[in-house]
Design a protein around this motif. Sequence first.
Motif, PDB file in Angstrom:
ATOM      1  N   PRO A 239       0.812  -1.230   0.000  1.00 47.70           N
ATOM      2  CA  PRO A 239       0.000   0.000   0.000  1.00 47.70           C
ATOM      3  C   PRO A 239       0.843   1.277   0.000  1.00 47.70           C
ATOM      4  O   PRO A 239       0.548   2.223  -0.741  1.00 47.70           O
ATOM      5  N   ALA A 240       1.902   1.293   0.818  1.00 51.43           N
ATOM      6  CA  ALA A 240       2.769   2.474   0.868  1.00 51.43           C
ATOM      7  C   ALA A 240       3.569   2.620  -0.422  1.00 51.43           C
ATOM      8  O   ALA A 240       3.780   3.739  -0.914  1.00 51.43           O
ATOM      9  N   LEU A 241       4.005   1.488  -0.977  1.00 52.29           N
ATOM     10  CA  LEU A 241       4.766   1.513  -2.228  1.00 52.29           C
ATOM     11  C   LEU A 241       3.926   2.135  -3.342  1.00 52.29           C
ATOM     12  O   LEU A 241       4.400   3.009  -4.092  1.00 52.29           O
ATOM     13  N   TYR A 242       2.676   1.715  -3.437  1.00 55.81           N
ATOM     14  CA  TYR A 242       1.779   2.279  -4.454  1.00 55.81           C
ATOM     15  C   TYR A 242       1.565   3.776  -4.215  1.00 55.81           C
ATOM     16  O   TYR A 242       1.631   4.582  -5.157  1.00 55.81           O
ATOM     17  N   ALA A 243       1.320   4.135  -2.968  1.00 56.45           N
ATOM     18  CA  ALA A 243       1.052   5.538  -2.646  1.00 56.45           C
ATOM     19  C   ALA A 243       2.219   6.431  -3.052  1.00 56.45           C
ATOM     20  O   ALA A 243       2.028   7.500  -3.647  1.00 56.45           O
ATOM     21  N   MET A 244       3.431   6.007  -2.746  1.00 49.42           N
ATOM     22  CA  MET A 244       4.598   6.841  -3.042  1.00 49.42           C
ATOM     23  C   MET A 244       4.900   6.907  -4.533  1.00 49.42           C
ATOM     24  O   MET A 244       5.407   7.922  -5.023  1.00 49.42           O
ATOM     25  N   HIS A 245       4.591   5.841  -5.270  1.00 47.86           N
ATOM     26  CA  HIS A 245       4.862   5.841  -6.705  1.00 47.86           C
ATOM     27  C   HIS A 245       3.817   6.629  -7.486  1.00 47.86           C
ATOM     28  O   HIS A 245       4.108   7.120  -8.586  1.00 47.86           O
TER      29      HIS A 245
END
Length: 323
Positions: A239-245
Amino acid sequence: MKLADLYEYLQADIQRIEEELERSVTAEHPILRDASVNLLKAGGKRIRPVFVLLAAKFGRYDIEEIKHIAAPLELIHMASLVHDDVIDDSTMRRGRETVKSKYDNKVAMYAGDYIFAKAVEQTANFDDPDIHFTISHAIMDMCIGEIEQIRDQYSWEQNLRMYLRRIKRKTALLIAVSCKLGAMAAGASKKNQRHLYDFGYNVGMAFQITDDILDFEGTEEELGKPAGGDLWQGNVTLPALYAMHHDPEVKQRVQTAFAGTLPDEAGLSELIRDVNESGGISYAKELSRKYLAKAYAALEELPDTQERTSLTNIAHYIGRRSY
């Protein structure tokens, strides 16, 4: 419905596994005994032994043999949790004080090593070198996954491939191996071993992705540990990876929050809200569903039995669980 309700007919054999686990970790040394038994009593889903038992039903099922595969795989998982808590400096596990918190890092590391050793000892009941090869490689892959997680802590430039490879090694492979080894120990066909492995791998990927989602959506009471703990420890989950990308502003806020001292509770709550609002949770849920679809497809290749139905229901439960 509770997870255990999906395989209630195996309850007597699961109890045999519990007894075998307790026998295995009961050490003569009082500290090792207390540390190991305390973790065992904290419970857990015991999903790996359950997969072993269900997979073994596709061959010549004998609980007196199968328990020597089911118990070691749960011991390997338990040992990895003890080591994880040292690495993550965790004080709570399943709502209880961790071994490292109750004692210290040194005791926890040796307790984990002791549990690993007991797992290896258990498998001595089998002569098949493929069983030993499969277990040893699973442990090695888990260690590589842990090293990769340590390497990638607080690294905000990760990509999806790195994340998927890490959770494959940390989580999915041991679940896949649980399914395969149950079938191997029971003499199931090579074809069914392969389908069960594929099922376990895809369920394992979905299981870990769901865990990573719950870390953002769950409460401390539900999780048995503080919410948002993965991000606070610098572990960049899906979830955090998607948000930051997909949102440079979220990435900037995360980097700023961790640039000096770790964020306080209020700061962490804001970051969790950023991730939730970014679409990262929805993306992670969709990817979990794709892995589950592959798991269901693998099951379709197996004989239509009560065990196949149980595996299907477990996969469905994993896809909708909330803790």
